[in-house]
Design a protein around this motif. Sequence first.
Motif, short mmCIF file in Angstrom:
data_model
loop_
_atom_site.label_atom_id
_atom_site.label_comp_id
_atom_site.label_asym_id
_atom_site.label_seq_id
_atom_site.Cartn_x
_atom_site.Cartn_y
_atom_site.Cartn_z
N ALA A 109 3.86 -1.34 -2.86
CA ALA A 109 2.79 -1.52 -1.88
C ALA A 109 1.70 -0.52 -2.24
O ALA A 109 1.97 0.68 -2.40
CB ALA A 109 3.30 -1.26 -0.47
N VAL B 219 2.74 -9.04 1.33
CA VAL B 219 4.18 -9.24 1.16
C VAL B 219 4.51 -10.70 1.44
O VAL B 219 5.36 -11.30 0.77
CB VAL B 219 4.97 -8.28 2.08
N LEU C 229 0.11 -5.79 -2.83
CA LEU C 229 1.44 -5.70 -3.40
C LEU C 229 1.39 -5.97 -4.91
O LEU C 229 0.74 -6.92 -5.36
CB LEU C 229 2.38 -6.73 -2.75
#
Length: 138
Positions: free
Chosen positions: A136, A104, A39
């Motif tokens: 992402a 995440v 991320l």
Amino acid sequence: METSRRELAAMIALGSAGIALSSTPSPADAGTSPAAPALVHHVFFWLKRPGSQADSEQLIAGLRTLRDIPVIRRLEIGVPASTENRDVVDASYDVSELMFFDSVKDQKTYQDHPIHQEFVKSCEHLWAKVVVYDMATV
């Protein structure tokens, strides 16, 4: 001469393909390489007093405190670069930070971390606008 040009072009193409293939991770390695964060968190800040050097320095100092949050893999802080003025470039922000996380979940841990909460509390009076882009990696 034409044959040698063709041979040279073929050698360059084969060499480039070999380099590209050797640097491409296998499907088994996808997402597990330490070089590939899962991320990316990019935040842009517009100051209430645009161009204020003091406010910019205070915000940058606050952003640097975020480096103490263990789940942040990497943190970059910057200001608009003096690159070519093009229609696709938005250099209207004053300060930006770019963070890399493994997941995440780690980004959520960062959001809730007391150091991040303190940063927001101590610096939010400086900015008029904040825009966040979370990506992402694929």
